[in-house]
Scaffold this motif. Sequence first.
Motif, PDB file in Angstrom:
ATOM      1  N   ARG A  45       0.868  -1.192   0.000  1.00  0.00           N
ATOM      2  CA  ARG A  45       0.000   0.000   0.000  1.00  0.00           C
ATOM      3  C   ARG A  45       0.892   1.226   0.000  1.00  0.00           C
ATOM      4  O   ARG A  45       1.636   1.471   0.954  1.00  0.00           O
ATOM      5  CB  ARG A  45      -0.931  -0.011   1.211  1.00  0.00           C
ATOM      6  CG  ARG A  45      -1.927  -1.144   1.142  1.00  0.00           C
ATOM      7  CD  ARG A  45      -3.002  -1.118   2.205  1.00  0.00           C
ATOM      8  NE  ARG A  45      -3.896  -2.268   2.020  1.00  0.00           N
ATOM      9  CZ  ARG A  45      -3.702  -3.454   2.570  1.00  0.00           C
ATOM     10  NH1 ARG A  45      -2.653  -3.633   3.357  1.00  0.00           N
ATOM     11  NH2 ARG A  45      -4.530  -4.454   2.345  1.00  0.00           N
TER      12      ARG A  45
ATOM     13  N   ARG B 102       1.147   5.212  -0.200  1.00  0.00           N
ATOM     14  CA  ARG B 102       0.341   6.419   0.006  1.00  0.00           C
ATOM     15  C   ARG B 102       1.131   7.648  -0.396  1.00  0.00           C
ATOM     16  O   ARG B 102       2.334   7.742  -0.146  1.00  0.00           O
ATOM     17  CB  ARG B 102      -0.057   6.503   1.485  1.00  0.00           C
ATOM     18  CG  ARG B 102      -0.903   7.710   1.843  1.00  0.00           C
ATOM     19  CD  ARG B 102      -1.400   7.603   3.281  1.00  0.00           C
ATOM     20  NE  ARG B 102      -1.759   8.905   3.829  1.00  0.00           N
ATOM     21  CZ  ARG B 102      -2.878   9.563   3.549  1.00  0.00           C
ATOM     22  NH1 ARG B 102      -3.743   9.040   2.703  1.00  0.00           N
ATOM     23  NH2 ARG B 102      -3.135  10.735   4.098  1.00  0.00           N
TER      24      ARG B 102
ATOM     25  N   THR C  77      -4.082   6.155  -2.121  1.00  0.00           N
ATOM     26  CA  THR C  77      -3.280   4.972  -1.785  1.00  0.00           C
ATOM     27  C   THR C  77      -3.344   3.990  -2.945  1.00  0.00           C
ATOM     28  O   THR C  77      -4.426   3.530  -3.312  1.00  0.00           O
ATOM     29  CB  THR C  77      -3.795   4.307  -0.490  1.00  0.00           C
ATOM     30  OG1 THR C  77      -3.716   5.265   0.575  1.00  0.00           O
ATOM     31  CG2 THR C  77      -2.952   3.097  -0.125  1.00  0.00           C
TER      32      THR C  77
END
Length: 378
Positions: free
Chosen positions: A82, A84, A101
Motif C-alpha cells: 500500500r 500512500r 493509496t
Amino acid sequence: MKLVRRDFVPNGPGSVKMIPEEDDDMWHAYNLIAAGDAVLAVTVRKVLRESASGGRDAERVKLKLEIKVESVDYDKEGSVLRIRGKNILESEHVKIGQFHTLEIEPHRPFVLRKEVWDSMARDILHQACDPAASADLSVVLMQEGLAHLLLIGKSITTTRSRIETSIPRKHGPAIAGYESALKKFFENVLQALLKHVDFKIVRCLVIASPGFTKDQFRDYMLLEAERRQLRPIIENKSHIILSHSTSGYKHSLKEVLDTPNVMALIKDTKAAQEVRALKDFFDMLSNDADRACYGPKHVEVAHERLAVQTLLITDSLFRNADILTRKKYVKLVESVKDAGGTVHLFSSMHVSGEQLAQLTGIAAILRFPLPELEDIEM
C-alpha cells in the motif's frame, strides 16, 4: 520479478517498469520504493456522480494515477503493497495534490521513478530480476499434533500452513484413539504439502522434528503417494530429507537451516549465506571478541581504519525515511566493497535477519583486532 522496461542512469534519475510475480517480488518492491519516489499504476477510485434525479451515486472507476510516495506499507499475509502519497498526474477524477493509496499486488504492473538510482537500489533490482537467485526451500517443522509448513524464498520466509490436531496419550485403553488421531494429523500435513509445495520451484523439502515423528510421517507420505499415485511426491522422493529439530514451532527453523546436510543443499541461496555469515560473526564474537563488532558507531570506526572484512547489515536500515541516513548506509556498503570487503544484506523477513536486527541491524567481522573499540560509546 519481470522487468518490462529499464531506463535510468546509475547514480542519476530514471524509471523502471516491473511486474511482481511472487511474494518475494513484493518484498523486493517494498525495499525499492522509498519516500520521495514516484509510482505510476492502474488503480480504482470511488467517484461521486450526479444522477438524473439530482441525487449522487458512488461509482468505482478504474484510472491510471502517479503518486509522489510518502509512505509504503507491506501486508505480508495478503502480499499487498500500500503506497500512500499525493497525486502528480492530471486526472478528471483526482486533483493534483490529492492523497491516494495505490495497492500493488502480484501480476499488477507498475512504474517506479527515482531521482537517484544508487548502488543499493540497483542491487535490489538485480536480485529481484535474477532467476538464478531463486533456490527455494520448503520446511515442515513438526511434533506430535503440531506442524508448521514454511516456504523459504530469496528474501522472505512465509508460513504457508499451521496444522494442529489433538492427539491422546499413547498408553492404556486410548491406544486405538492415538493411532487414528496421528493418522488424521499426518493426512492434514500431507494435504497442506500437496496444496502449497510446488516441486517445479522448491528444490528441496526438509521434514524436521524431535524423536521419530519425522520418520513416521515420511513413511506415511511415501506409502500414500504410491497408493494414490501422487506424482509430485513420487518423482521428487530424492529431494525430501529428514532433519532434527527441538520442536514443531517456528523458532526451530534456525537450527534446521544450520545442519550440515541442509546447508549443503541450499549453500548457494541467499538465506544460507546469511545464516553462515551470522554464525561466523557469533563464533568470532565468542572466540576472538576484538575481531567482531556491532552497532553503527563501532562499525563506522572499524571501517575508517579499513578493518572491516565482512559487513552484515539488514535491509530495514535502507528503508529509513530520512534520506541522509539511507545515503550514509549506501555509502558505507559501497566503501566496504571498494576496500575489498564482503557485504551481506540481510532480509528482515528471514530468521537470521531478525537476529541481526536485535543487534542494532549492523555488525562486522574484522581483518585484525581493534580492542580500543570497547572504549567508544555505542
